[in-house]
Design an enzyme around this catalytic site. Structure first.
Site, short mmCIF file in Angstrom:
data_model
loop_
_atom_site.label_atom_id
_atom_site.label_comp_id
_atom_site.label_asym_id
_atom_site.label_seq_id
_atom_site.Cartn_x
_atom_site.Cartn_y
_atom_site.Cartn_z
CG HIS A 231 -1.67 1.23 1.48
ND1 HIS A 231 -2.91 1.24 2.04
CD2 HIS A 231 -1.38 2.51 1.23
CE1 HIS A 231 -3.36 2.49 2.12
NE2 HIS A 231 -2.43 3.28 1.64
NE ARG B 152 -8.59 10.47 6.08
CZ ARG B 152 -8.90 9.32 5.50
NH1 ARG B 152 -9.99 9.21 4.78
NH2 ARG B 152 -8.13 8.26 5.64
NE ARG C 106 -1.74 5.31 11.83
CZ ARG C 106 -2.84 5.44 11.09
NH1 ARG C 106 -4.02 5.12 11.62
NH2 ARG C 106 -2.79 5.87 9.86
C1 MV4 Z 1 -7.38 -4.91 -2.75
C2 MV4 Z 1 -6.38 -5.86 -2.41
C3 MV4 Z 1 -5.99 -6.74 -3.39
N1 MV4 Z 1 -6.54 -6.68 -4.62
N2 MV4 Z 1 -7.89 -4.91 -3.96
C4 MV4 Z 1 -7.92 -3.01 1.60
C5 MV4 Z 1 -8.27 -1.63 1.98
C6 MV4 Z 1 -8.92 -1.04 0.80
N3 MV4 Z 1 -8.45 0.29 0.59
C7 MV4 Z 1 -8.58 -1.94 -0.34
N4 MV4 Z 1 -7.88 -3.06 0.20
C8 MV4 Z 1 -7.35 -4.01 -0.62
N5 MV4 Z 1 -7.83 -4.03 -1.87
C9 MV4 Z 1 -7.47 -5.77 -4.86
N6 MV4 Z 1 -8.02 -5.76 -6.07
C10 MV4 Z 1 -5.87 -5.84 -1.13
C11 MV4 Z 1 -6.36 -4.93 -0.23
C12 MV4 Z 1 -5.80 -5.01 1.08
C13 MV4 Z 1 -5.03 -3.98 1.59
C14 MV4 Z 1 -4.81 -2.80 0.89
C15 MV4 Z 1 -4.05 -1.78 1.43
C16 MV4 Z 1 -3.51 -1.94 2.70
C17 MV4 Z 1 -3.73 -3.07 3.41
C18 MV4 Z 1 -4.49 -4.11 2.87
C19 MV4 Z 1 -4.69 -5.26 3.60
C20 MV4 Z 1 -5.43 -6.26 3.09
C21 MV4 Z 1 -6.00 -6.14 1.82
#
Ligand code: MV4
Length: 502
Positions: free
Chosen positions: A208, A292, A338
């Site tokens: 992320h 934000r 945090r």
């Molecule tokens: C995803 C993903 C894998 N593939 N979408 C989690 C929070 C939300 N903002 C979207 N998320 C995710 N979307 C696809 N197509 C994995 C996650 C995800 C994740 C994303 C960011 C930070 C931590 C996470 C933890 C688990 C899953």
């Protein structure tokens, strides 16, 4: 010109926003619920207004009460902080109707980015890469199954009104598509009042990475580089850092430009964040935009040298950005931990209560954004985050060393916290090497829940021994004799054994 800002928030972020107001010569107005009568933001502000009983619905989400406080106080602007009303388009619109400046984007940008299907369509049109998947609301199970078959499992079914991990379902096998679709849809309608769901290809073990952007009212949009936010637990971020250990200069330039394009596509104004997921082979996709100021903004402030709240207010005042993209550099490395009042040994259950003792860390290369003090009772009604520790170093190694030192110095009793847990993360090989993704915490479960050879137990023993010794001495102690008429003999303490007569 903004002369008075009402901060529609509480806790560390309310104090953080007011600090910039004070530096800018702007008066600040606090609003508080009955649970926050004694909160730091109320003490810090120039004036404060009660807005309702403890539950957020009746206080920090109570639009009428907040607008009322803004009118009574004569505030020119409202800063929403993060959470609560910060991404509420009708609140942004309402402020404008009332002639109050909303320190944030207009309702259009919030609405467009708040609906993930519309956001995907808008990003595709702007040439921003999105995760392969649908661009329309799924009609029924049949359609969900067809599309899942086309893009291939694993896939994710997500609520269009969701975000931040709410209303998502992972589908590993085609025969689970139907039930996942039904469950996602019912979760979505219950949580958000909108049953729209869509499908995306599941990106395995993603990172992320988000980009901070700033946009003024004169068409200038810049990015302030990335933040690596992969260390999270159940979509709750725990550690953020910048630069990202995964990043390289070319990818940074490309993703930064993409983030600027994304913001331009919604005519964005103010501070915002473009969130990407990045695969191990460095393919990146737009995931969502946070319209934000974010919890993790300080690492960017430290490394780029910009006060983001000051820039938000300046933009709201109609000023052009004071710097161009080419003026900005990343200097050194910054990490944020945090600190939550929670119990890592009991499934991270929030652990509110009265702070009995607190000693916060200070010193070179450290920022401590908090709001709690000795005797303060952390209310049960709100987020259990109490402090953000932000370290800086010339290098990542130095930033880690400083964070470890800060965590060591942080002493708090009365409530349980995740401090030891954070210390263990700092000692984890994957973290030290900067080789981690969103599965870091689960991948290091054993290490992070083991008690350290000389962790809390030894230290507590030492504290108890010192305390027993202290009590024993108190019973026989005489007040120190002052030998110097003109002042105390403090310089002699520890040098001459005979000064303090025990
Ligand atoms: C995803 C993903 C894998 N593939 N979408 C989690 C929070 C939300 N903002 C979207 N998320 C995710 N979307 C696809 N197509 C994995 C996650 C995800 C994740 C994303 C960011 C930070 C931590 C996470 C933890 C688990 C899953």
């Amino acid at each position: 010109m903004i002369k008075k800002v009402l901060v529609a928030n509480r806790g560390e972020i309310a104090v953080r926003v007011m600090r910039s107001c004070r530096e800018m010569g702007i008066r600040s107005v606090a609003v508080y619920s009955d649970a926050d009568r004694n909160s730091m933001h109320v003490r810090y502000a120039d004036e404060a207004y009660r807005i309702g009983p403890p539950p957020s619905r009746e206080s920090y989400l109570n639009v009428e009460a907040i607008i009322g406080a803004a009118k009574s106080s004569g505030a020119d602007a409202i800063h929403p902080g993060y959470g609560f009303l910060s991404e509420n388009a009708s609140f942004s619109a309402r402020c404008r109707q009332e002639g109050i400046i909303f320190v944030g984007p207009d309702p259009y940008a919030i609405t467009t980015m708040g609906d993930k299907i519309i956001a995907r369509q808008t990003m595709i049109k702007a040439g921003v890469p999105v995760v392969p998947g649908t661009t329309e609301k799924l009609k029924d199970e049949q359609e969900a199954l067809e599309i899942a078959r086309q893009i291939g499992v694993p896939v994710m079914i997500k609520a269009s009104a969701g975000g931040g991990g709410k209303g998502m379902r992972l589908v590993k096998h085609l025969d689970e598509v139907g039930s996942a679709f039904r469950r996602a849809r019912s979760e979505a309608i219950n949580a958000f009042g909108d049953d729209s769901v869509y499908i995306e290809k599941y990106i395995e073990s993603p990172h992320h990475i988000e980009f901070q952007i700033l946009a003024d009212n004169h068409g200038n949009v810049i990015h302030l580089f990335e933040r690596e936010c992969s260390i999270q637990r159940r979509h709750q971020k725990v550690i953020e850092e910048t630069p990202s250990p995964l990043m390289n200069p070319e990818l940074r330039r490309e993703m930064g430009e993409t983030a600027v394009q994304a913001a331009k596509a919604v005519n964005y104004k103010g501070a915002g964040t473009i969130e990407f997921i990045v695969s191990d082979n460095l393919e990146y996709y737009f995931l969502e935009m946070n319209t934000r100021l974010q919890v993790e903004h300080p690492v960017t402030e430290r490394v780029v040298g910009v006060d983001l709240v000051k820039e938000q207010i300046s933009i709201a005042n109609g000023n052009p950005l004071p710097f161009r993209q080419e003026d900005l550099r990343q200097t050194g490395h910054s990490i944020q931990c945090r600190i939550y009042a929670e119990d890592p040994d009991n499934n991270f259950m929030p652990n509110p209560g009265i702070i009995k003792h607190i000693t916060e860390p200070h010193g070179l290369g450290l920022r401590c954004d908090g709001y709690v003090y000795e005797g303060y009772e952390i209310p049960i009604y709100y987020d259990p985050m109490i402090t953000k520790l932000i370290s800086w170093g010339e290098t990542r190694v130095e930033a880690i060393a400083r964070m470890k030192r800060a965590l060591y110095e942080y002493k708090i009793t009365g409530v349980k916290t995740n401090i030891k847990f954070l210390e263990k993360i700092m000692d984890t090989r994957d973290f030290i090497e900067g080789k981690y993704n969103t599965h870091f915490i689960e991948n290091n479960e054993a290490m992070l829940h083991a008690s350290r050879p000389c962790g809390i137990e030894c230290e507590d023993m030492a504290i108890m021994a010192a305390f027993i010794d202290y009590i024993a001495k108190m019973e026989s102690i005489q007040p120190p004799r002052y030998t110097d008429e003109l002042g105390s003999n403090w310089k002699d303490f520890g040098r001459k054994r005979n000064v303090l007569r025990l």
